[in-house]
Design a protein around this motif. Structure first.
Motif, PDB file in Angstrom:
ATOM      1  N   GLY A 201      62.701  17.317  44.468  1.00 13.88           N
ATOM      2  CA  GLY A 201      61.524  17.754  43.738  1.00 13.88           C
ATOM      3  C   GLY A 201      60.854  16.626  42.981  1.00 13.88           C
ATOM      4  O   GLY A 201      61.009  15.448  43.303  1.00 13.88           O
ATOM      5  N   ASN A 227      61.630  21.941  41.663  1.00 16.49           N
ATOM      6  CA  ASN A 227      62.344  21.868  42.939  1.00 16.49           C
ATOM      7  C   ASN A 227      61.415  22.283  44.080  1.00 16.49           C
ATOM      8  O   ASN A 227      61.023  23.447  44.182  1.00 16.49           O
ATOM      9  CB  ASN A 227      63.579  22.779  42.893  1.00 16.49           C
ATOM     10  N   TYR A 228      61.048  21.328  44.953  1.00 13.19           N
ATOM     11  CA  TYR A 228      60.173  21.639  46.081  1.00 13.19           C
ATOM     12  C   TYR A 228      60.803  22.649  47.044  1.00 13.19           C
ATOM     13  O   TYR A 228      60.094  23.409  47.708  1.00 13.19           O
ATOM     14  CB  TYR A 228      59.862  20.370  46.888  1.00 13.19           C
ATOM     15  N   PRO A 232      59.101  26.192  43.409  1.00 11.23           N
ATOM     16  CA  PRO A 232      58.606  24.990  42.724  1.00 11.23           C
ATOM     17  C   PRO A 232      57.840  25.289  41.436  1.00 11.23           C
ATOM     18  O   PRO A 232      57.704  24.402  40.592  1.00 11.23           O
ATOM     19  CB  PRO A 232      57.699  24.331  43.772  1.00 11.23           C
TER      20      PRO A 232
END
Length: 283
Positions: A201, A227-228, A232
């Protein structure tokens, strides 16, 4: 949540305030600056058996180490901060309980780009010294479990050692938990039966220290993570504020505040506050 994040981040981008220069030992030959503070806070309350108003005797102590290592030469800069804290309190007739427990290491290496901007590589590690228990007495953590690690390239904006922001748009995060905590379900985002969780991320790490008044310093540390790979928009927040009010060379009044939001651990803000008069030693 987004407004809260932007409001906190705005504290660090206020450029008109002047950062306080920390008291450090300077090695003019190697361009290293090293310095830190050791603080011991002690509290005691005692009652004899004839005290009619009631009350319970108690004793509490907290130890805190805050140490900085800064390097600057030519186009290179390298800043490392270590925070270690541990405290316990004991009520008469009851067992001792933790009041503080932190190990936090943050390091950023920078190569000059332009102006106050640097190409950077950051590393962060967080864990605790001792076991932790929930209100029901169930153990939920111990040394190195959980442990959080971050590593990633990015850009560092640095006005001074006391005012800087690092932006890492491609940051790896690893959460480590002992398997005893994932036997019956997930723990700190680590799935049942596993011991690690990987995230990819974006991270923002900011630091701002300045004088509020004469002999009163305020230190702000902000860490944000998105956090991708999963939700997110749910931004992890870790904000710490430390205020030191100097009485004399060895005695200070200390105020600490920390707010953590990590929905993998708990879908609510975790709040820690500390206030005390303590012995202070610079080294």
């Amino acid at each position: 949540m987004r407004k809260l994040v932007l409001s906190i981040l705005g504290i660090f981008l206020f450029q008109n305030a002047q950062a306080q220069e920390a008291t450090v030992a300077i090695d003019s030959v190697s361009n290293w600056k090293k310095g830190g503070t050791f603080t011991f806070l002690f509290n005691q309350t005692a009652f004899n058996n004839d005290w009619m108003a009631g009350g319970t005797s108690s004793i509490a102590g907290n130890v805190n180490v805050n140490y900085d290592i800064n390097y600057a030469k030519g186009d290179w800069t390298w800043d490392t901060k270590f925070i270690g804290a541990y405290g316990q309190a004991k009520l008469k007739g009851d067992g001792a309980k933790k009041t503080d427990d932190r190990i936090d290491l943050n390091s950023v290496l920078g190569k000059k780009a332009k102006g106050n901007w640097y190409y950077s590589l950051m590393f962060n590690a967080r864990t605790q010294f001792d076991s932790g228990f929930d209100p029901d007495g169930v153990k939920i953590s111990h040394f190195f479990s959980p442990a959080f690690f971050q590593l990633g390239p990015g850009m560092l904006w640095k006005k001074s050692d006391n005012l800087k922001v690092n932006i890492s748009p491609l940051n790896s995060k690893l959460v480590v938990v002992h398997d005893e905590f994932t036997l019956l379900g997930s723990s700190y985002g680590v799935e049942q039966g596993k011991t690690t969780r990987y995230e990819l991320g974006a991270a923002i790490n900011a630091y701002y220290k300045f004088d509020l008044f004469e002999n009163v310093s305020m230190e702000n540390i902000l860490n944000l993570y998105s956090n991708y790979l999963e939700d997110p928009k749910n931004i992890d927040i870790d904000y710490q504020m430390n205020i030191a009010m100097k009485v004399n060379k060895y005695i200070t009044t200390n105020i600490a505040f920390q707010a953590i939001y990590d929905d993998n651990a708990r879908k609510a803000f975790q709040i820690r506050q500390l206030f005390g008069l303590g012995l202070n030693y610079n080294f």
